[in-house]
Design a protein around this motif. Structure first.
Motif, PDB file in Angstrom:
ATOM      1  N   ASP A  44     -25.762 -27.721 -21.133  1.00  0.00           N
ATOM      2  CA  ASP A  44     -26.725 -27.886 -22.277  1.00  0.00           C
ATOM      3  C   ASP A  44     -26.367 -27.487 -23.604  1.00  0.00           C
ATOM      4  O   ASP A  44     -26.761 -28.049 -24.579  1.00  0.00           O
ATOM      5  CB  ASP A  44     -28.172 -26.879 -22.080  1.00  0.00           C
ATOM      6  CG  ASP A  44     -28.818 -27.258 -21.101  1.00  0.00           C
ATOM      7  OD1 ASP A  44     -28.981 -28.544 -20.400  1.00  0.00           O
ATOM      8  OD2 ASP A  44     -29.698 -26.364 -20.529  1.00  0.00           O
ATOM      9  N   ASP A  45     -24.862 -27.041 -23.562  1.00  0.00           N
ATOM     10  CA  ASP A  45     -24.147 -26.779 -24.816  1.00  0.00           C
ATOM     11  C   ASP A  45     -23.158 -27.861 -25.191  1.00  0.00           C
ATOM     12  O   ASP A  45     -23.085 -28.723 -24.309  1.00  0.00           O
ATOM     13  CB  ASP A  45     -23.646 -25.570 -24.596  1.00  0.00           C
ATOM     14  CG  ASP A  45     -24.583 -24.314 -24.458  1.00  0.00           C
ATOM     15  OD1 ASP A  45     -25.739 -24.574 -24.615  1.00  0.00           O
ATOM     16  OD2 ASP A  45     -23.815 -23.086 -23.813  1.00  0.00           O
ATOM     17  N   ALA A  76     -27.566 -24.758 -26.913  1.00  0.00           N
ATOM     18  CA  ALA A  76     -28.908 -25.651 -26.847  1.00  0.00           C
ATOM     19  C   ALA A  76     -29.823 -25.406 -28.112  1.00  0.00           C
ATOM     20  O   ALA A  76     -30.294 -26.385 -28.519  1.00  0.00           O
ATOM     21  CB  ALA A  76     -29.421 -25.435 -25.516  1.00  0.00           C
ATOM     22  N   GLU A  77     -29.876 -24.230 -28.155  1.00  0.00           N
ATOM     23  CA  GLU A  77     -31.004 -23.558 -29.243  1.00  0.00           C
ATOM     24  C   GLU A  77     -30.456 -24.155 -30.513  1.00  0.00           C
ATOM     25  O   GLU A  77     -31.258 -24.767 -31.452  1.00  0.00           O
ATOM     26  CB  GLU A  77     -31.040 -22.108 -29.371  1.00  0.00           C
ATOM     27  CG  GLU A  77     -31.963 -21.739 -30.500  1.00  0.00           C
ATOM     28  CD  GLU A  77     -33.438 -22.048 -29.960  1.00  0.00           C
ATOM     29  OE1 GLU A  77     -34.247 -21.620 -31.239  1.00  0.00           O
ATOM     30  OE2 GLU A  77     -33.857 -22.362 -29.200  1.00  0.00           O
ATOM     31  N   THR A  78     -29.151 -23.741 -30.820  1.00  0.00           N
ATOM     32  CA  THR A  78     -28.586 -24.511 -32.142  1.00  0.00           C
ATOM     33  C   THR A  78     -28.790 -26.159 -32.382  1.00  0.00           C
ATOM     34  O   THR A  78     -29.226 -26.668 -33.400  1.00  0.00           O
ATOM     35  CB  THR A  78     -27.275 -24.151 -32.386  1.00  0.00           C
ATOM     36  OG1 THR A  78     -27.050 -22.668 -32.370  1.00  0.00           O
ATOM     37  CG2 THR A  78     -26.612 -24.652 -33.602  1.00  0.00           C
ATOM     38  N   LEU A  79     -28.668 -26.632 -31.073  1.00  0.00           N
ATOM     39  CA  LEU A  79     -28.555 -28.310 -31.098  1.00  0.00           C
ATOM     40  C   LEU A  79     -30.165 -28.637 -31.337  1.00  0.00           C
ATOM     41  O   LEU A  79     -30.385 -29.646 -32.180  1.00  0.00           O
ATOM     42  CB  LEU A  79     -28.246 -28.742 -29.917  1.00  0.00           C
ATOM     43  CG  LEU A  79     -26.572 -28.486 -29.634  1.00  0.00           C
ATOM     44  CD1 LEU A  79     -26.279 -29.046 -28.215  1.00  0.00           C
ATOM     45  CD2 LEU A  79     -26.051 -29.537 -30.768  1.00  0.00           C
ATOM     46  N   ARG A  80     -31.098 -27.972 -30.871  1.00  0.00           N
ATOM     47  CA  ARG A  80     -32.604 -28.186 -30.759  1.00  0.00           C
ATOM     48  C   ARG A  80     -32.865 -28.000 -32.457  1.00  0.00           C
ATOM     49  O   ARG A  80     -33.903 -28.836 -32.978  1.00  0.00           O
ATOM     50  CB  ARG A  80     -33.504 -27.494 -30.006  1.00  0.00           C
ATOM     51  CG  ARG A  80     -33.455 -27.815 -28.638  1.00  0.00           C
ATOM     52  CD  ARG A  80     -34.552 -27.199 -27.931  1.00  0.00           C
ATOM     53  NE  ARG A  80     -34.426 -25.649 -27.601  1.00  0.00           N
ATOM     54  CZ  ARG A  80     -33.526 -24.967 -26.649  1.00  0.00           C
ATOM     55  NH1 ARG A  80     -33.097 -25.943 -25.868  1.00  0.00           N
ATOM     56  NH2 ARG A  80     -33.435 -23.926 -26.810  1.00  0.00           N
ATOM     57  N   CYS A  81     -32.524 -26.926 -33.281  1.00  0.00           N
ATOM     58  CA  CYS A  81     -33.028 -26.673 -34.251  1.00  0.00           C
ATOM     59  C   CYS A  81     -32.169 -27.201 -35.541  1.00  0.00           C
ATOM     60  O   CYS A  81     -32.893 -26.931 -36.449  1.00  0.00           O
ATOM     61  CB  CYS A  81     -33.203 -24.857 -34.292  1.00  0.00           C
ATOM     62  SG  CYS A  81     -34.119 -24.253 -33.031  1.00  0.00           S
ATOM     63  N   THR A  82     -31.284 -27.853 -35.388  1.00  0.00           N
ATOM     64  CA  THR A  82     -30.607 -28.218 -36.528  1.00  0.00           C
ATOM     65  C   THR A  82     -30.027 -29.785 -36.303  1.00  0.00           C
ATOM     66  O   THR A  82     -30.307 -30.264 -35.439  1.00  0.00           O
ATOM     67  CB  THR A  82     -29.026 -27.597 -36.632  1.00  0.00           C
ATOM     68  OG1 THR A  82     -28.267 -27.799 -35.648  1.00  0.00           O
ATOM     69  CG2 THR A  82     -29.600 -25.947 -36.610  1.00  0.00           C
ATOM     70  N   GLN A  93     -27.132 -31.733 -33.599  1.00  0.00           N
ATOM     71  CA  GLN A  93     -27.112 -32.675 -32.416  1.00  0.00           C
ATOM     72  C   GLN A  93     -27.036 -34.303 -32.895  1.00  0.00           C
ATOM     73  O   GLN A  93     -26.680 -35.050 -31.930  1.00  0.00           O
ATOM     74  CB  GLN A  93     -28.734 -32.567 -31.914  1.00  0.00           C
ATOM     75  CG  GLN A  93     -29.795 -33.001 -33.045  1.00  0.00           C
ATOM     76  CD  GLN A  93     -31.289 -32.749 -32.528  1.00  0.00           C
ATOM     77  OE1 GLN A  93     -31.571 -33.338 -31.609  1.00  0.00           O
ATOM     78  NE2 GLN A  93     -31.758 -32.120 -33.163  1.00  0.00           N
TER      79      GLN A  93
END
Length: 199
Positions: free
Chosen positions: A20-21, A65-71, A74
């Motif tokens: 996911d990363d 994955a959290e950074t990809l979702r929130c910024t 992605q």
């Protein structure tokens, strides 16, 4: 911590999914690479990332994955240009404002129009961030420390002078371009303090 003064424009040279990363390689020309070590923080479009390797022409970093979702990271792809800033040191001049590298939300460019020698950008403002943004206050857009001109219902405006256009990726922004937003950290702490005072 960062200052919001961009020191280089990098380019995505590698993008590898790791479950996911993502493992990201950024090629750079003007970062002070000889002074950096593995583990140092580098802001990429305003997102604080940790350098995991320094191959000589840039750096590697892992993106969760959290950074990809929130910024907006992605949406990066091979060849994407990115704003870069190394972390401030006790000797750093605070030319912009205190920027943590923790993105509060994502906006989108609504409009760009010439105004004198600068360009005025109108950018959407998520409703949950509106209370932290004030005219003549500070905001970081893709890691760039900027002064807010106006705050409207659901948007704000900033003027980008020729030097900033040249030294950042703002020149490539068009309507619908997504951008990372970080509000002024002082406004966040002030709200927290006031909530205790009146609770």
């Amino acid at each position: 911590m960062f200052t919001g003064i961009i020191i280089d424009i990098g380019e995505v040279a590698e993008w590898k999914s790791k479950g996911d990363d993502v493992r990201l390689r950024i090629r750079t020309g003007n970062l002070p690479l000889p002074r950096l070590t593995v583990g140092d923080s580098i802001a990429v479009n305003g997102v604080c990332l940790t350098a995991t390797a320094l191959p000589g022409d840039g750096f590697y970093a892992d993106v969760s994955a959290e950074t990809l979702r929130c910024t907006t990271l992605q949406s990066l792809k091979m060849g994407s240009r990115v704003n870069l800033e190394t972390a401030m040191t006790p000797e750093s001049a605070l030319g912009g404002h205190w920027v943590s590298g923790h993105v509060d939300g994502v906006g989108r460019v609504l409009n760009r129009e010439p105004e004198g020698r600068s360009i005025r950008y109108t950018i959407t403002l998520p409703s949950e961030l509106a209370r932290y943004v004030a005219p003549k206050g500070s905001i970081a857009v893709d890691g760039v420390s900027l002064t807010v001109n106006q705050v409207n219902h659901g948007s704000f405006t900033v003027n980008i002078v020729p030097h900033t256009l040249e030294k950042t990726i703002f020149s490539g922004y068009r309507p619908e371009t997504p951008v990372n937003l970080e509000v002024d950290i002082i406004a966040r702490y002030l709200e927290r303090l006031m909530s205790f005072r009146y609770s």
